[in-house]
Design an enzyme around this catalytic site. Structure first.
Site, PDB file in Angstrom:
ATOM      1  CG  ASN A 280      -0.280  30.080  13.719  1.00 37.55           C
ATOM      2  OD1 ASN A 280      -1.325  30.639  14.038  1.00 37.55           O
ATOM      3  ND2 ASN A 280       0.755  30.749  13.215  1.00 37.55           N
TER       4      ASN A 280
ATOM      5  CG  ASP B 188       8.703  31.597  15.276  1.00 40.87           C
ATOM      6  OD1 ASP B 188       8.489  32.822  15.318  1.00 40.87           O
ATOM      7  OD2 ASP B 188       8.422  30.822  16.213  1.00 40.87           O
TER       8      ASP B 188
ATOM      9  N   PRO C 294      11.183  37.316   8.990  1.00 39.24           N
ATOM     10  CG  PRO C 294      10.197  39.013   7.731  1.00 39.24           C
ATOM     11  CD  PRO C 294      10.538  37.557   7.689  1.00 39.24           C
ATOM     12  CG  ASP C 295      10.469  39.648  15.693  1.00 41.66           C
ATOM     13  OD1 ASP C 295       9.527  40.469  15.736  1.00 41.66           O
ATOM     14  OD2 ASP C 295      10.752  38.877  16.631  1.00 41.66           O
ATOM     15  CB  ILE C 296       6.359  41.941  11.958  1.00 43.15           C
ATOM     16  CG1 ILE C 296       6.399  41.020  10.736  1.00 43.15           C
ATOM     17  CG2 ILE C 296       5.579  43.218  11.667  1.00 43.15           C
ATOM     18  CD1 ILE C 296       5.089  40.335  10.415  1.00 43.15           C
TER      19      ILE C 296
ATOM     20  CG  PHE D  86      -0.741  39.967  22.176  1.00 39.04           C
ATOM     21  CD1 PHE D  86      -0.895  41.332  22.029  1.00 39.04           C
ATOM     22  CD2 PHE D  86      -1.748  39.241  22.783  1.00 39.04           C
ATOM     23  CE1 PHE D  86      -2.040  41.970  22.476  1.00 39.04           C
ATOM     24  CE2 PHE D  86      -2.898  39.865  23.240  1.00 39.04           C
ATOM     25  CZ  PHE D  86      -3.048  41.223  23.092  1.00 39.04           C
TER      26      PHE D  86
ATOM     27  CE  LYS E  32       7.983  35.078  23.085  1.00 39.22           C
ATOM     28  NZ  LYS E  32       6.800  34.285  22.956  1.00 39.22           N
TER      29      LYS E  32
ATOM     30  CE  LYS F 168       9.336  38.904  19.756  1.00 41.66           C
ATOM     31  NZ  LYS F 168       8.807  38.387  18.523  1.00 41.66           N
TER      32      LYS F 168
HETATM   33  N1  CTP Z   1       6.075  38.627  16.171  1.00 41.77           N
HETATM   34  C1  CTP Z   1       6.303  39.310  14.991  1.00 41.77           C
HETATM   35  N2  CTP Z   1       7.015  38.736  13.994  1.00 41.77           N
HETATM   36  C2  CTP Z   1       7.505  37.484  14.124  1.00 41.77           C
HETATM   37  C3  CTP Z   1       7.276  36.768  15.306  1.00 41.77           C
HETATM   38  C4  CTP Z   1       6.546  37.359  16.320  1.00 41.77           C
HETATM   39  O1  CTP Z   1       5.840  40.450  14.866  1.00 41.77           O
HETATM   40  N3  CTP Z   1       8.186  36.949  13.133  1.00 41.77           N
HETATM   41  C5  CTP Z   1       5.354  39.286  17.257  1.00 41.77           C
HETATM   42  C6  CTP Z   1       4.012  38.677  17.565  1.00 41.77           C
HETATM   43  O2  CTP Z   1       2.983  39.309  16.823  1.00 41.77           O
HETATM   44  C7  CTP Z   1       3.880  38.941  19.054  1.00 41.77           C
HETATM   45  C8  CTP Z   1       5.321  38.849  19.547  1.00 41.77           C
HETATM   46  O3  CTP Z   1       6.115  39.110  18.410  1.00 41.77           O
HETATM   47  O4  CTP Z   1       3.463  40.252  19.320  1.00 41.77           O
HETATM   48  C9  CTP Z   1       5.713  37.553  20.150  1.00 41.77           C
HETATM   49  O5  CTP Z   1       5.359  36.488  19.320  1.00 41.77           O
HETATM   50  P1  CTP Z   1       5.636  34.971  19.740  1.00 41.77           P
HETATM   51  O6  CTP Z   1       5.336  34.100  18.575  1.00 41.77           O
HETATM   52  O7  CTP Z   1       4.967  34.640  21.025  1.00 41.77           O
HETATM   53  O8  CTP Z   1       7.158  35.009  20.018  1.00 41.77           O
HETATM   54  P2  CTP Z   1       8.363  34.598  19.188  1.00 41.77           P
HETATM   55  O9  CTP Z   1       9.159  35.821  18.928  1.00 41.77           O
HETATM   56  O10 CTP Z   1       7.949  33.818  17.994  1.00 41.77           O
HETATM   57  O11 CTP Z   1       9.148  33.682  20.219  1.00 41.77           O
HETATM   58  P3  CTP Z   1       8.997  32.113  20.565  1.00 41.77           P
HETATM   59  O12 CTP Z   1       8.797  31.411  19.280  1.00 41.77           O
HETATM   60  O13 CTP Z   1      10.266  31.836  21.233  1.00 41.77           O
HETATM   61  O14 CTP Z   1       7.829  31.991  21.496  1.00 41.77           O
END
Ligand code: CTP
Length: 408
Positions: free
Chosen positions: A216, A285, A313-315, A333, A347, A351
């Site tokens: 991205n 994502d 994974p969502d870190i 963020f 979020k 989160k």
């Molecule tokens: N983040 C993360 N790991 C992921 C996705 C997001 O750690 N797999 C963290 C980002 O670094 C940021 C926050 O989560 O601090 C939100 O990221 P964002 O991309 O805006 O949100 P998403 O969870 O991806 O939600 P959406 O796609 O619905 O906007």
């Protein structure tokens, strides 16, 4: 990131002792002046053999001082006048001989005299050694450098690399831009002294095959600015960076990764060792379910290959779920394109973090300026728009304030 007037209102005495690195002091003077500082150059007799006072006078816009018996000073005390006006004294280059003089508290020429006479509690002494590697490694120089550090001097570098003499090793003076950053950092309040911060930054790259992938437009600039601001504020900082072409902020420990999984693998062992976690990375994502080992070729049918995806994974959420004692204070963020605060608030809950920093993703990706809105359980608070480093410093101050108020 905009650094135009980072030293506005600061008066710097730039001292040069003898060494080939004197040529870098000309560029350093230019950078300091460009950053808004007033610069008074003072040279030892040896320094004038390497570069002329004419050059440094022209670049600083001030007559250079070389002599403690300079009758231009009405009270004939240049060492007092120069050191009382200064916000900091920076010796660049500092030769082995000059460091030895500082260690002994010598006062028989103007530069060491003014270092000795400066009011130490409000005028720091920063010293950038520059010498041949054998001179630097010599026990006498090491002893003298340790002594001046114990006496309160800040020793900057030296770096390792090619030397003017043709040898390679430790002893190169830091580059002018690095010394500028050190000076700017020196003047920042140490709001995170004794604290540690882990930051993720940049995009991730999810491989499709050996030559293609999904990524991205995140530039990493905001995360790098936060890492820099935290280091300037005295924190020990680890930066886990996706693929970006940005220089590592000084003093920051950087771990480079490509994919979301690699970012998670880098973050997880680090998280319990840090008190704050700031997730600025734009993590993909989704990733291709299977990265192909060989380049995917056209098969002539005109049909695109079918790509299956699985969720990454969502870190941030993973770190936020770590047990108490292992969990840093988490800041997320939210890069949104619309309904910024509402999405950020969702979020915050999803989160499980105490603070989300919302910004307009498409409007800020790759740019030097940004607008941030802090969203927490109490409400929201917009920071004035600004360059990313200024915003990062405000965010660091906000984090420091909240940490001071929390039980940690
Ligand atoms: N983040 C993360 N790991 C992921 C996705 C997001 O750690 N797999 C963290 C980002 O670094 C940021 C926050 O989560 O601090 C939100 O990221 P964002 O991309 O805006 O949100 P998403 O969870 O991806 O939600 P959406 O796609 O619905 O906007």
């Amino acid at each position: 990131m905009s650094e135009t007037l980072a030293l506005q209102g600061r008066h710097i005495v730039l001292g040069l002792s003898g060494g080939v690195a004197c040529y870098k002091a000309a560029e350093l003077t230019r950078l300091l002046v460009k950053a808004g500082a007033t610069v008074q150059v003072v040279m030892t007799e040896a320094a004038t053999r390497f570069i002329t006072p004419v050059t440094l006078q022209a670049l600083s816009g001030r007559a250079v001082h070389t002599d403690q018996w300079d009758a231009r000073e009405p009270n004939n005390m240049p060492h007092i006048n120069l050191s009382r006006q200064a916000d900091a004294v920076l010796i660049a280059p500092a030769s082995a001989d000059f460091i030895a003089r500082l260690a002994q508290g010598r006062a028989d020429e103007l530069l060491s005299l003014l270092c000795l006479a400066r009011p130490a509690e409000r005028c720091a002494l920063l010293v950038a050694p520059a010498m041949n590697r054998e001179m630097w490694a010599h026990p006498a120089t090491q002893r003298n450098t340790a002594q001046i550090a114990a006496d309160g001097a800040h020793v900057l570098g030296p770096a390792a690399g090619d030397q003017a003499c043709g040898e390679v090793g430790d002893g190169r003076m830091l580059e002018p831009a690095e010394l500028l950053d050190e000076l700017i950092a020196h003047f920042q309040p140490k709001l995170l002294a004794g604290r540690s911060m882990l930051v993720t930054a940049g995009p991730t790259f999810e491989a499709i095959d050996p030559v293609r992938g999904i990524t991205n437009l995140s530039s990493g600039k905001m995360g790098f600015a936060i890492a820099r601001a935290a280091a300037e504020a005295g924190a020990q900082v680890t930066l886990v960076a996706g693929p970006v072409q940005l220089p590592t902020p000084r003093g920051v420990h950087r771990i480079d990764v490509q994919s979301a999984q690699q970012m998670l693998d880098a973050v997880l062992p680090q998280a319990p060792r840090h008190q704050v976690f700031v997730a600025t990375a734009a993590v993909a994502d989704w990733r291709p379910a299977q990265a192909q080992a060989q380049k995917i070729k056209k098969d002539g049918s005109g049909q695109p290959p079918a790509l299956a995806f699985i969720e990454n994974p969502d870190i941030l959420a993973t770190v936020a779920r770590l047990p108490t004692g292992q969990r840093p204070w988490c800041v997320g963020f939210a890069a949104e394109s619309h309904d910024i605060v509402a999405h950020a608030r969702q979020k915050l809950a999803r989160k499980g973090v105490p603070l989300i920093v919302a910004n307009n993703g498409p409007a800020t990706f790759g740019r030097d300026d940004n607008q941030l809105v802090l969203v927490d359980a109490q409400g929201e608070h917009a920071l004035p728009p600004g360059d990313k480093l200024t915003l990062a410093r405000q965010l660091v101050a906000e984090i420091a304030r909240r940490m001071a108020g929390s039980a940690e």
